[in-house]
Scaffold this motif. Sequence first.
Motif, PDB file in Angstrom:
ATOM      1  N   SER A 199       0.814  -1.216   0.000  1.00 24.40           N
ATOM      2  CA  SER A 199       0.000   0.000   0.000  1.00 24.40           C
ATOM      3  C   SER A 199       0.848   1.267   0.000  1.00 24.40           C
ATOM      4  O   SER A 199       0.375   2.327  -0.407  1.00 24.40           O
ATOM      5  N   THR A 245     -10.427  -2.931  -2.103  1.00 23.02           N
ATOM      6  CA  THR A 245      -9.354  -3.308  -1.183  1.00 23.02           C
ATOM      7  C   THR A 245      -9.189  -4.810  -1.004  1.00 23.02           C
ATOM      8  O   THR A 245      -8.198  -5.248  -0.413  1.00 23.02           O
ATOM      9  N   GLY A 246     -10.152  -5.592  -1.512  1.00 20.90           N
ATOM     10  CA  GLY A 246     -10.041  -7.035  -1.364  1.00 20.90           C
ATOM     11  C   GLY A 246     -10.860  -7.780  -2.395  1.00 20.90           C
ATOM     12  O   GLY A 246     -11.894  -7.286  -2.864  1.00 20.90           O
ATOM     13  N   ASN A 248     -12.367 -11.734  -2.943  1.00 22.03           N
ATOM     14  CA  ASN A 248     -12.572 -13.075  -2.381  1.00 22.03           C
ATOM     15  C   ASN A 248     -11.810 -13.269  -1.069  1.00 22.03           C
ATOM     16  O   ASN A 248     -11.172 -14.304  -0.833  1.00 22.03           O
ATOM     17  N   GLY A 249     -11.845 -12.237  -0.226  1.00 21.93           N
ATOM     18  CA  GLY A 249     -11.222 -12.319   1.084  1.00 21.93           C
ATOM     19  C   GLY A 249      -9.738 -12.046   1.111  1.00 21.93           C
ATOM     20  O   GLY A 249      -9.125 -12.036   2.189  1.00 21.93           O
ATOM     21  N   GLN A 250      -9.126 -11.806  -0.039  1.00 23.49           N
ATOM     22  CA  GLN A 250      -7.687 -11.548  -0.135  1.00 23.49           C
ATOM     23  C   GLN A 250      -7.445 -10.056  -0.336  1.00 23.49           C
ATOM     24  O   GLN A 250      -7.955  -9.450  -1.284  1.00 23.49           O
ATOM     25  N   ALA A 251      -6.672  -9.446   0.556  1.00 25.18           N
ATOM     26  CA  ALA A 251      -6.393  -8.016   0.444  1.00 25.18           C
ATOM     27  C   ALA A 251      -5.554  -7.732  -0.804  1.00 25.18           C
ATOM     28  O   ALA A 251      -4.659  -8.507  -1.158  1.00 25.18           O
ATOM     29  N   ILE A 252      -5.848  -6.617  -1.479  1.00 20.13           N
ATOM     30  CA  ILE A 252      -5.064  -6.210  -2.651  1.00 20.13           C
ATOM     31  C   ILE A 252      -4.678  -4.742  -2.478  1.00 20.13           C
ATOM     32  O   ILE A 252      -5.359  -3.975  -1.802  1.00 20.13           O
ATOM     33  N   HIS A 253      -3.558  -4.370  -3.113  1.00 14.80           N
ATOM     34  CA  HIS A 253      -3.060  -3.004  -3.000  1.00 14.80           C
ATOM     35  C   HIS A 253      -2.776  -2.377  -4.358  1.00 14.80           C
ATOM     36  O   HIS A 253      -2.524  -1.174  -4.436  1.00 14.80           O
ATOM     37  N   GLU A 257      -3.392  -6.480  -9.363  1.00 17.27           N
ATOM     38  CA  GLU A 257      -3.915  -7.626  -8.622  1.00 17.27           C
ATOM     39  C   GLU A 257      -5.396  -7.825  -8.912  1.00 17.27           C
ATOM     40  O   GLU A 257      -5.865  -8.958  -9.073  1.00 17.27           O
ATOM     41  N   ASP A 273     -14.322  -6.274  -1.612  1.00 16.47           N
ATOM     42  CA  ASP A 273     -14.385  -5.323  -0.507  1.00 16.47           C
ATOM     43  C   ASP A 273     -14.141  -3.943  -1.104  1.00 16.47           C
ATOM     44  O   ASP A 273     -13.076  -3.689  -1.674  1.00 16.47           O
TER      45      ASP A 273
END
Length: 449
Positions: A199, A245-246, A248-253, A257, A273
């Motif tokens: 981030s 920001t996410g 399927n439950g996986q955070a991305i920045h 992604e 998210d």
Amino acid sequence: MDLSSLLPSFQSGALTIVAFVVALSVIVAIHEYGHYIVGRWSGIHAEVFSLGFGPVLFSRVDKRGTKWQLAAIPLGGYVRFKGDANAASAGADDDVMTALSDEELRSTMHGAPLWARTATVAAGPLFNFALSIFIFTAVVLSQGVVGDKLIVGALRDLPTSDYALQQGDIVLGINGVELPSGEDANASRAFQDGLPKTSVLDYLVERDGDEITVTGPHFYPPYVSQVAPQSAAFASGLKEGDVITGVNGQAIHAFSELKSAVEGSDGATLALDVWRAGTVNAMDLTPKRVDEPLPEGGFHTQWRIGIGGGFAFEPATEAAGLGTALSVAVARTGDIIEGSISGLYHMITGAISSCNLSGPIGIAQVSGAMASQGSADFIRFIAVLSTAIGLLNLFPIPVLDGGHLVFYAYEAVARRKPNEKVTRVLMTLGLLIIVSLMTFGLTNDLFCP
């Protein structure tokens, strides 16, 4: 039933109808005015200038004897020149033509010289292109252009705000890698893909004449800078300014992604998210198959949700000169023409889905969607649609302007007008083709996913 729950749908439907009528009316008015004014300059008298079809709501006759009217059905328009049998100038009114003197015949569409008829017919599509160029020029002049140096303008509202990057900083590099030239698309793409998926990154910037390293948000965050109409994102309620920001439950920045997750979804629904003004909400999106043009030509099919990304900040712009703005506008208009022709060719050959051809419902929906995103997006849409309609009218189909130009080309080569009976048969065939295309587009609107 709570009638208040129907209000948003009613408002959306009303906006769609109004936006479609406004866009079409502007484009048609410019197109028909092109026919009218060049015809007038060429010595051809226009008897009626109509915006819309059907019952006349308002009319007035000017000093030149042209009747200007507004009709009840706002789905087109026409200019009827002296001696025309109908609004499409598909033939001459024999009763009128035989009663005219040689001097009076010169002021009719069918009695005018070939050059005058050609210029008058070609002016409609050319005025559509001119409208697009005018709008794009105005956009560039008002917004400016990004200079050779990447300067931080307005910082975007992002979830991560604990960084030292400031407005006015000149970006030189990120995480020890020099910033490539913006004109090298491949180098820029490789630079963005090579950045760490975190981030916060380290920016080398020039500030007040000194080179310093400061922290800043990810250079290309999963920020929603635009939402395409008729897309999964638009249908799900994603808006400009949202940050994903996410997945399927996986955070991305990083936007890359998100792009990888969508392209690898195989059409499966994604649980996102979405950060919006400080609040994170859950949202489900199902990607759609989209045929996209390639820079080198052709198309490729990919899963998309229909959003555009952007830098973590608005790049500062500098004023553009008229020459630069005009050059950019002409290039954009040319790109639309090239893309439209390429898309049609690939649909005919079966390389891409015929669902890419929209009918009136699809165009109306896009009109409403663009209007809902603001006047700037709607005006740019009018420019795009104006180019598309101008190009369509140049297709060599009898009834359309392009069909008339083909007849004139034959006349120029053969030194005589086409046989009148043959012309009428071809006009009928052309009308059938147009009706078939409209029906096909309408079917796509109703049944394509």
